[in-house]
Motif scaffolding. Structure first.
Motif, PDB file in Angstrom:
ATOM      1  N   SER A  79     -51.813   4.410 -34.143  1.00 48.88           N
ATOM      2  CA  SER A  79     -50.827   3.717 -34.988  1.00 48.88           C
ATOM      3  C   SER A  79     -49.437   3.763 -34.371  1.00 48.88           C
ATOM      4  CB  SER A  79     -50.781   4.342 -36.387  1.00 48.88           C
ATOM      5  OG  SER A  79     -51.998   4.150 -37.047  1.00 48.88           O
ATOM      6  N   LEU A  80     -49.054   4.919 -33.845  1.00 51.13           N
ATOM      7  CA  LEU A  80     -47.739   5.056 -33.202  1.00 51.13           C
ATOM      8  C   LEU A  80     -47.646   4.194 -31.952  1.00 51.13           C
ATOM      9  CD1 LEU A  80     -47.082   8.874 -33.528  1.00 51.13           C
ATOM     10  CD2 LEU A  80     -45.617   7.053 -34.420  1.00 51.13           C
ATOM     11  N   ALA A  81     -48.708   4.198 -31.146  1.00 44.43           N
ATOM     12  CA  ALA A  81     -48.711   3.386 -29.928  1.00 44.43           C
ATOM     13  C   ALA A  81     -48.580   1.906 -30.286  1.00 44.43           C
ATOM     14  CB  ALA A  81     -49.972   3.638 -29.114  1.00 44.43           C
ATOM     15  N   ASP A  82     -49.271   1.480 -31.329  1.00 43.98           N
ATOM     16  CA  ASP A  82     -49.175   0.086 -31.766  1.00 43.98           C
ATOM     17  C   ASP A  82     -47.774  -0.222 -32.287  1.00 43.98           C
ATOM     18  OD1 ASP A  82     -51.843  -0.286 -31.088  1.00 43.98           O
ATOM     19  OD2 ASP A  82     -52.568  -0.173 -33.166  1.00 43.98           O
ATOM     20  N   ALA A  83     -47.222   0.669 -33.116  1.00 43.50           N
ATOM     21  CA  ALA A  83     -45.911   0.435 -33.727  1.00 43.50           C
ATOM     22  C   ALA A  83     -44.778   0.438 -32.707  1.00 43.50           C
ATOM     23  CB  ALA A  83     -45.641   1.479 -34.807  1.00 43.50           C
ATOM     24  N   THR A  84     -44.907   1.249 -31.672  1.00 36.92           N
ATOM     25  CA  THR A  84     -43.837   1.357 -30.672  1.00 36.92           C
ATOM     26  C   THR A  84     -44.111   0.507 -29.443  1.00 36.92           C
ATOM     27  OG1 THR A  84     -44.889   3.323 -29.699  1.00 36.92           O
ATOM     28  CG2 THR A  84     -43.186   3.704 -31.389  1.00 36.92           C
ATOM     29  N   ASP A  85     -45.257  -0.179 -29.424  1.00 37.73           N
ATOM     30  CA  ASP A  85     -45.667  -1.011 -28.292  1.00 37.73           C
ATOM     31  C   ASP A  85     -45.708  -0.200 -27.000  1.00 37.73           C
ATOM     32  OD1 ASP A  85     -46.584  -3.362 -27.122  1.00 37.73           O
ATOM     33  OD2 ASP A  85     -44.568  -4.016 -26.587  1.00 37.73           O
ATOM     34  N   THR A  86     -46.237   1.022 -27.131  1.00 38.94           N
ATOM     35  CA  THR A  86     -46.378   1.903 -25.973  1.00 38.94           C
ATOM     36  C   THR A  86     -47.859   2.190 -25.765  1.00 38.94           C
ATOM     37  OG1 THR A  86     -46.084   3.859 -27.374  1.00 38.94           O
ATOM     38  CG2 THR A  86     -44.105   2.979 -26.291  1.00 38.94           C
ATOM     39  N   ASN A  87     -48.153   3.203 -24.990  1.00 40.95           N
ATOM     40  CA  ASN A  87     -49.527   3.543 -24.641  1.00 40.95           C
ATOM     41  C   ASN A  87     -49.937   4.873 -25.240  1.00 40.95           C
ATOM     42  OD1 ASN A  87     -49.947   1.367 -22.618  1.00 40.95           O
ATOM     43  ND2 ASN A  87     -48.227   2.402 -21.636  1.00 40.95           N
ATOM     44  N   SER A  88     -51.234   5.034 -25.385  1.00 37.11           N
ATOM     45  CA  SER A  88     -51.798   6.356 -25.628  1.00 37.11           C
ATOM     46  C   SER A  88     -52.504   6.738 -24.330  1.00 37.11           C
ATOM     47  CB  SER A  88     -52.759   6.339 -26.820  1.00 37.11           C
ATOM     48  OG  SER A  88     -53.769   5.374 -26.642  1.00 37.11           O
ATOM     49  N   ILE A  89     -52.692   8.011 -24.108  1.00 36.20           N
ATOM     50  CA  ILE A  89     -53.312   8.465 -22.869  1.00 36.20           C
ATOM     51  C   ILE A  89     -54.798   8.158 -22.957  1.00 36.20           C
ATOM     52  CG2 ILE A  89     -53.741  10.440 -21.372  1.00 36.20           C
ATOM     53  CD1 ILE A  89     -51.224  11.728 -22.730  1.00 36.20           C
ATOM     54  N   ARG A 129     -37.082   3.182 -28.009  1.00 35.16           N
ATOM     55  CA  ARG A 129     -36.018   2.179 -27.808  1.00 35.16           C
ATOM     56  C   ARG A 129     -34.946   2.686 -26.855  1.00 35.16           C
ATOM     57  NH1 ARG A 129     -35.464  -0.010 -33.984  1.00 35.16           N
ATOM     58  NH2 ARG A 129     -37.283  -1.375 -33.924  1.00 35.16           N
ATOM     59  N   GLU A 130     -34.585   3.956 -26.996  1.00 43.22           N
ATOM     60  CA  GLU A 130     -33.578   4.533 -26.102  1.00 43.22           C
ATOM     61  C   GLU A 130     -34.110   4.589 -24.671  1.00 43.22           C
ATOM     62  OE1 GLU A 130     -30.257   5.914 -24.425  1.00 43.22           O
ATOM     63  OE2 GLU A 130     -30.430   5.098 -26.450  1.00 43.22           O
ATOM     64  N   LEU A 131     -35.364   4.936 -24.510  1.00 44.80           N
ATOM     65  CA  LEU A 131     -35.963   4.957 -23.171  1.00 44.80           C
ATOM     66  C   LEU A 131     -35.975   3.557 -22.561  1.00 44.80           C
ATOM     67  CD1 LEU A 131     -38.887   7.442 -23.852  1.00 44.80           C
ATOM     68  CD2 LEU A 131     -36.926   7.841 -22.343  1.00 44.80           C
ATOM     69  N   ASN A 132     -36.237   2.547 -23.385  1.00 42.73           N
ATOM     70  CA  ASN A 132     -36.170   1.161 -22.897  1.00 42.73           C
ATOM     71  C   ASN A 132     -34.769   0.833 -22.406  1.00 42.73           C
ATOM     72  OD1 ASN A 132     -38.387  -0.020 -25.497  1.00 42.73           O
ATOM     73  ND2 ASN A 132     -38.898   0.552 -23.431  1.00 42.73           N
ATOM     74  N   ARG A 133     -33.761   1.254 -23.153  1.00 45.26           N
ATOM     75  CA  ARG A 133     -32.366   1.008 -22.739  1.00 45.26           C
ATOM     76  C   ARG A 133     -32.042   1.717 -21.424  1.00 45.26           C
ATOM     77  NH1 ARG A 133     -31.418   0.756 -28.383  1.00 45.26           N
ATOM     78  NH2 ARG A 133     -31.089   2.977 -28.628  1.00 45.26           N
ATOM     79  N   GLN A 134     -32.717   2.838 -21.186  1.00 46.30           N
ATOM     80  CA  GLN A 134     -32.497   3.588 -19.947  1.00 46.30           C
ATOM     81  C   GLN A 134     -33.282   3.006 -18.773  1.00 46.30           C
ATOM     82  OE1 GLN A 134     -33.365   7.738 -20.624  1.00 46.30           O
ATOM     83  NE2 GLN A 134     -32.074   7.817 -22.446  1.00 46.30           N
ATOM     84  N   GLY A 135     -34.089   1.981 -19.028  1.00 46.82           N
ATOM     85  CA  GLY A 135     -34.810   1.324 -17.949  1.00 46.82           C
ATOM     86  C   GLY A 135     -36.287   1.625 -17.853  1.00 46.82           C
ATOM     87  N   TYR A 136     -36.830   2.438 -18.760  1.00 43.89           N
ATOM     88  CA  TYR A 136     -38.257   2.713 -18.735  1.00 43.89           C
ATOM     89  C   TYR A 136     -39.023   1.501 -19.249  1.00 43.89           C
ATOM     90  CZ  TYR A 136     -37.561   7.665 -17.811  1.00 43.89           C
ATOM     91  OH  TYR A 136     -37.227   8.856 -17.242  1.00 43.89           O
ATOM     92  N   LYS A 137     -40.116   1.191 -18.583  1.00 39.88           N
ATOM     93  CA  LYS A 137     -40.977   0.094 -18.999  1.00 39.88           C
ATOM     94  C   LYS A 137     -42.000   0.617 -20.007  1.00 39.88           C
ATOM     95  CE  LYS A 137     -40.492  -2.167 -14.577  1.00 39.88           C
ATOM     96  NZ  LYS A 137     -41.132  -2.550 -13.336  1.00 39.88           N
ATOM     97  N   GLN A 138     -42.462  -0.263 -20.895  1.00 38.37           N
ATOM     98  CA  GLN A 138     -43.431   0.126 -21.918  1.00 38.37           C
ATOM     99  C   GLN A 138     -44.678   0.753 -21.301  1.00 38.37           C
ATOM    100  OE1 GLN A 138     -40.941  -0.232 -24.253  1.00 38.37           O
ATOM    101  NE2 GLN A 138     -42.697  -0.334 -25.603  1.00 38.37           N
ATOM    102  N   ASP A 139     -45.103   0.268 -20.135  1.00 38.01           N
ATOM    103  CA  ASP A 139     -46.303   0.799 -19.488  1.00 38.01           C
ATOM    104  C   ASP A 139     -46.151   2.256 -19.068  1.00 38.01           C
ATOM    105  OD1 ASP A 139     -47.487  -1.652 -19.765  1.00 38.01           O
ATOM    106  OD2 ASP A 139     -47.237  -2.239 -17.675  1.00 38.01           O
ATOM    107  N   ASN A 140     -44.921   2.725 -18.993  1.00 40.41           N
ATOM    108  CA  ASN A 140     -44.660   4.092 -18.541  1.00 40.41           C
ATOM    109  C   ASN A 140     -44.264   5.030 -19.671  1.00 40.41           C
ATOM    110  OD1 ASN A 140     -45.216   3.393 -15.881  1.00 40.41           O
ATOM    111  ND2 ASN A 140     -43.141   2.677 -15.580  1.00 40.41           N
ATOM    112  N   ILE A 141     -44.460   4.584 -20.902  1.00 34.79           N
ATOM    113  CA  ILE A 141     -44.143   5.407 -22.071  1.00 34.79           C
ATOM    114  C   ILE A 141     -45.431   5.609 -22.863  1.00 34.79           C
ATOM    115  CG2 ILE A 141     -42.773   5.636 -24.169  1.00 34.79           C
ATOM    116  CD1 ILE A 141     -40.780   3.629 -22.923  1.00 34.79           C
ATOM    117  N   PHE A 142     -45.697   6.859 -23.204  1.00 37.76           N
ATOM    118  CA  PHE A 142     -46.892   7.222 -23.955  1.00 37.76           C
ATOM    119  C   PHE A 142     -46.476   7.989 -25.202  1.00 37.76           C
ATOM    120  CE2 PHE A 142     -47.960   6.857 -19.541  1.00 37.76           C
ATOM    121  CZ  PHE A 142     -49.199   6.233 -19.531  1.00 37.76           C
ATOM    122  N   VAL A 143     -47.244   7.842 -26.253  1.00 40.56           N
ATOM    123  CA  VAL A 143     -47.034   8.650 -27.452  1.00 40.56           C
ATOM    124  C   VAL A 143     -48.318   9.425 -27.722  1.00 40.56           C
ATOM    125  CG1 VAL A 143     -45.277   7.194 -28.503  1.00 40.56           C
ATOM    126  CG2 VAL A 143     -47.682   6.718 -28.966  1.00 40.56           C
TER     127      VAL A 143
END
Length: 111
Positions: A46-56, A22-36
């Motif tokens: 599960s984390l990628a689904d919960a945070t609406d981010t990507n896995s590698i 969420r903090e990264l989103n506030r800083q301008g990062y797009k979901q497509d550029n965040i991985f867990v």
């Protein structure tokens, strides 16, 4: 391989990962550029689904690395994933050790 070296934030819980995303989103990062990434592949999903981010995955690793990961230990697979997005061997080993300790990596590559 990415042109910009990814950045990593090491967190201890799924809730910490959610807050970090969420903090990264506030800083301008797009979901497509965040991985867990967690040590356990099910936890990563599960984390990628919960945070609406990507896995590698295949898009970042390439077909050959993805196929080779089928035959690797989880530690080797994690290091290969990290190297595929721009980390050195030693950085990948260090981050894999953090995952061994139960921590979660929140990785960003570009804005």
């Amino acid at each position: 391989m990415y042109e910009t070296k990814p950045t990593v934030q090491i967190v201890t819980t799924a809730m910490d990962a959610l807050h970090t995303v969420r903090e990264l989103n506030r800083q301008g990062y797009k979901q497509d550029n965040i991985f867990v990434l967690a040590h356990d592949s099910d936890q990563t999903k599960s984390l990628a689904d919960a945070t609406d981010t990507n896995s590698i995955g295949m898009a970042e690793e390439g077909v050959f690395t993805t196929m080779a990961n089928v035959f690797r230990s989880r530690g080797d697979e994690i290091r290969a994933k990290l190297q595929s997005i721009g980390f050195t061997d030693s950085e990948s080993e260090r981050y894999e050790e953090e995952l061994d300790r139960g921590r979660v990596l929140v990785i960003t590559n570009i804005h």
